[in-house]
Each structure stands twice: as structure tokens, then as C-alpha cells.
Enzyme design. Structure first.
Site, PDB file in Angstrom:
ATOM      1  N   ASP A 233       1.177  -1.003   0.173  1.00 44.20           N
ATOM      2  CA  ASP A 233       0.052  -0.025  -0.215  1.00 44.20           C
ATOM      3  C   ASP A 233       0.861   1.197  -0.430  1.00 44.20           C
ATOM      4  O   ASP A 233       0.319   2.421  -0.297  1.00 44.20           O
ATOM      5  CB  ASP A 233      -0.615   0.174   1.272  1.00 44.20           C
ATOM      6  CG  ASP A 233      -1.801  -1.141   0.591  1.00 44.20           C
ATOM      7  OD1 ASP A 233      -1.604  -2.015   0.793  1.00 44.20           O
ATOM      8  OD2 ASP A 233      -2.957  -0.936   0.362  1.00 44.20           O
ATOM      9  N   ASN A 243       1.560  -3.206   3.934  1.00 45.17           N
ATOM     10  CA  ASN A 243       1.091  -3.629   3.242  1.00 45.17           C
ATOM     11  C   ASN A 243      -0.222  -4.521   4.591  1.00 45.17           C
ATOM     12  O   ASN A 243      -0.109  -3.744   5.762  1.00 45.17           O
ATOM     13  CB  ASN A 243       1.399  -5.013   2.634  1.00 45.17           C
ATOM     14  CG  ASN A 243       0.349  -5.511   1.732  1.00 45.17           C
ATOM     15  OD1 ASN A 243      -0.483  -5.403   1.226  1.00 45.17           O
ATOM     16  ND2 ASN A 243       0.219  -7.200   1.707  1.00 45.17           N
TER      17      ASN A 243
HETATM   18  O1  MRU Z   1      -7.699  -2.696   3.564  1.00 46.42           O
HETATM   19  P1  MRU Z   1      -7.418  -3.412   1.703  1.00 46.42           P
HETATM   20  O2  MRU Z   1      -8.036  -4.318   1.578  1.00 46.42           O
HETATM   21  O3  MRU Z   1      -7.622  -2.289   0.901  1.00 46.42           O
HETATM   22  O4  MRU Z   1      -5.719  -3.508   1.575  1.00 46.42           O
HETATM   23  C1  MRU Z   1      -5.772  -4.284   0.618  1.00 46.42           C
HETATM   24  C2  MRU Z   1      -3.965  -4.302   0.695  1.00 46.42           C
HETATM   25  O5  MRU Z   1      -3.472  -4.903   1.441  1.00 46.42           O
HETATM   26  C3  MRU Z   1      -3.182  -5.060  -1.033  1.00 46.42           C
HETATM   27  O6  MRU Z   1      -2.402  -5.708  -0.631  1.00 46.42           O
HETATM   28  C4  MRU Z   1      -3.076  -3.984  -1.516  1.00 46.42           C
HETATM   29  O7  MRU Z   1      -4.015  -2.938  -1.297  1.00 46.42           O
HETATM   30  C5  MRU Z   1      -1.795  -3.807  -2.853  1.00 46.42           C
HETATM   31  S1  MRU Z   1      -2.255  -5.255  -4.175  1.00 46.42           S
HETATM   32  C6  MRU Z   1      -3.118  -3.813  -4.812  1.00 46.42           C
END
Ligand code: MRU
Length: 339
Positions: A233, A243
Site C-alpha cells: 500500500d 501491506n
Molecule cells: O484494506 P485493503 O483490502 O484495501 O488492503 C489491500 C492490500 O493490503 C493489498 O495487498 C494492497 O492494496 C496491494 S495490492 C493491490
């Protein structure tokens, strides 16, 4: 209000955008209901989009950036004035704090006169597809025949407009006939792995087995994991990567067992203003996401949605235009990534 000529449409696993004559239309697949129900929601209004992002109806770092930008394009296409549009953009920018892709996309619009927002938002969507292709190509080249790959959270077509980040790599390796199989972490508490990654892999015909998050150590100890591939992220300049919560534990386990651990992310996830993982804001979410029917209803909860993996535990950073080694990152390669 600066409507570009010609029609434009994007249709992906989780998003449908269409601009012909008049106001642009945006619909998103409600990821809260998957895999039980495939319900599409209208999402042209930025206030509504902000709510959908916070509630994780729309999620995944690249996807929330693209959706925020396209909802602003829809508002612009309805003739909203500059003051309204800039206020909507500032609100969307704050919807979730950890994924830098959201601020990155909104800031690209805020840096321009509003007359150019529709065109720029559509460019951001188109770029995401190309960035995913680059990651898939670079990552699949590392995956060998018959590998058993462990992944966490959801990083596929639901989390991007293209083929995904880590899951895009798996998809491409599968299409290349490499006979891979995937260990899918459930990803407590919201089960992005159990609900979304399992759904995507099933649709793609990629062999997988779902495991509880805490099975990873046992699988690695038995030699049943050849590689870990996850998304991110936000990546700091020194390579530390935020992440989904649980990623750090996987990286520690992978190092202990000698399993390569890779971050797969587009350049929009690299935060050149962020020196290291300690500076990455970590989203705290509601206690009810963790409490289930098994817990006392008033159980005190701590619910960080992300964790940070230090660069020293990462084997390589698979980006859209390069695969960076620890040495590349130590020499400052992430500081000079083109935005
Ligand atoms: O809380 P989320 O579901 O938005 O978290 C998403 C993640 O942690 C993914 O691994 C991350 O966004 C990278 S992959 C597109």
C-alpha cells in the site's frame, strides 16, 4: 467543463466507467458482498465514493486511487464548479490513510486546472492497466515451473483496473503454462484472501488452497512454499513496505525458512516523500471487524489494518518497469522512480 472529445470506457473485474455524450457513468462491484453476491453500485458522486472506499466496498491500493479520480471525472462531467470539485478531491484524499495511491491519484488532479480533470482521471485508469502488465511480465519471469506460491490479502483484478499486482504475476505465470499452485491466506479480519482472492483464482482456473493465516509457518517448515508474493500500500524510499496486516509475520517466517519474499507494486505505490516505514501512517479500523460471535461483545480490540515489513526482509521489489534488488534499493533506486 473540459469534456474531452470522443467516448471513453473502461470495464474491468470491479469497475465499469463510460463517458459518451453527457455525464460520465461509474459503477463498482460491491466487494463487501463477494463471493456470495455480485452487486454493482452506481458511484458517480464523490461523497458516495468516499463512503464506499472507507467501507471497503471498493478496495486495494491502485483501485481506490483510480475510483477516486473517476468519481471526480463524473462530477466534473456533470458541470460541477472548481470550488466543489477541489473540495470533493480533498475529502476523497483523506478517505483512507495508508495506501499512497489514493493521495497520488487525487494530487495529480489537484495539480491541474479542473478543465483537465476528466482527461487526467481517464489517463490514470489507462495507466493502471499498463502498470499491471509491466508487473505481471517482470514477476512471471521469476516464477519457475511448478512453484507453490503463498499470497496474502487480495491483489488481483479487484484491487486494480488491470490484472493486479502479486495476483497478476500469478495469473501470467499460469498463462505461461508453469503449473503453479497458490496458498491463499484467509487474511483476517475481513477475509480479502478467503473471499476475494479465492474467487478470482477460481474464475481464472488457477489451482489454489485456502489456509488460515497461522498455517504459513507450518507450510514453510515442511518445505511446501517456494515463494511469497504480496502487494503493498506504500513503499518508503528505503524499501520498507506497508501491506495488509499479517504481511510482516510472513516476511519473518520466510526469512527464517529461506523462502524468497517479494513485494509486487506499481510506481504509484512508491512514496518518494517517505523516508522509511516508521513514517507510514497505519490505518486503525473499527473493533467490530475483529469481534465475531465467538468474542464477548464488549471485548477490547486493537485493529491495525496494515503492518510494515522492513526492507531487510524483502528479497526483491517487483515494479512495473524493473525488479529491484536489496542492493539497488540500498543505493537509492526507489528515490529516483519516475512518478
Ligand atoms: O484494506 P485493503 O483490502 O484495501 O488492503 C489491500 C492490500 O493490503 C493489498 O495487498 C494492497 O492494496 C496491494 S495490492 C493491490
Amino acid at each position: 467543463m473540459g469534456t474531452p472529445r470522443g467516448n471513453k470506457s473502461y470495464i474491468s473485474l470491479g469497475l465499469k466507467y463510460r463517458r459518451e455524450t453527457g455525464a460520465a457513468e461509474l459503477r463498482v462491484l460491491d466487494q463487501r458482498l463477494l463471493p456470495a453476491e455480485e452487486r454493482w453500485l452506481s458511484a458517480e458522486d464523490p461523497a458516495q465514493m468516499g463512503h464506499l472506499i472507507q467501507e471497503l466496498a471498493v478496495r486495494g491500493a491502485p483501485m481506490i486511487g483510480v475510483c477516486a479520480a473517476l468519481s471526480l471525472a463524473c462530477e466534473a462531467s456533470r458541470g460541477a464548479n472548481a470550488e466543489q470539485l477541489r473540495a470533493s478531491a480533498r475529502m476523497l484524499r483523506e478517505a483512507r490513510p495508508t495506501a499512497v495511491n489514493l493521495a497520488w491519484a487525487v494530487d495529480r488532479l489537484l495539480a491541474l486546472p479542473v478543465e483537465r480533470w476528466i482527461e487526467e482521471a481517464e489517463r490514470i485508469a489507462a495507466e493502471d492497466i499498463a502498470l499491471c502488465e509491466g508487473m505481471a511480465r517482470n514477476g512471471a519471469a521469476l516464477v519457475a515451473q511448478g512453484e507453490r506460491v503463498l499470497t496474502h490479502c487480495n491483489t488481483g483484478g479487484l484491487a486494480t483496473v488491470g490484472v493486479g499486482t502479486a495476483l497478476g504475476v500469478l495469473r501470467r505465470a499460469h498463462e505461461q503454462g508453469k503449473a503453479i499452485s497458490v496458498w491463499v491466506d484467509e487474511t483476517r479480519p475481513l477475509l480479502q484472501g478467503g473471499r476475494l482472492t479465492a474467487w478470482e483464482l477460481g474464475r481464472l482456473g488457477i489451482p489454489y488452497r485456502l489456509v488460515v493465516d497461522s498455517a504459513a509457518g507450518m507450510l514453510m517448515a515442511r518445505g511446501e512454499v517456494d515463494r511469497v508474493l504480496v502487494g503493498a500500500d506504500r513503499i518508503a524510499c528505503n524499501g520498507d513496505a506497508a501491506n495488509k496486516i499479517g504481511t510482516y509475520s510472513l516476511a519473518v517466517l520466510a526469512r527464517h525458512h529461506g523462502v524468497p519474499f517479494h513485494i509486487v507494486a506499481p510506481r504509484s505505490t512508491v512514496d518518494r516523500a517517505c523516508p522509511d516505514g516508521a513514517a507510514i501512517p497505519i490505518e486503525q479500523r473499527a473493533p467490530d471487524e475483529v469481534r465475531g460471535p465467538w468474542a464477548p461483545p464488549d471485548a477490547p480490540v486493537y485493529n491495525p489494518a496494515f503492518d510494515t515489513t522492513p526492507a531487510e526482509l524483502i528479497t526483491s521489489w517487483i515494479l512495473d518497469d524493473a525488479v529491484l534488488s536489496s542492493q539497488d534499493v540500498a543505493e537509492g533506486a526507489l528515490r529516483t522512480i519516475e512518478p
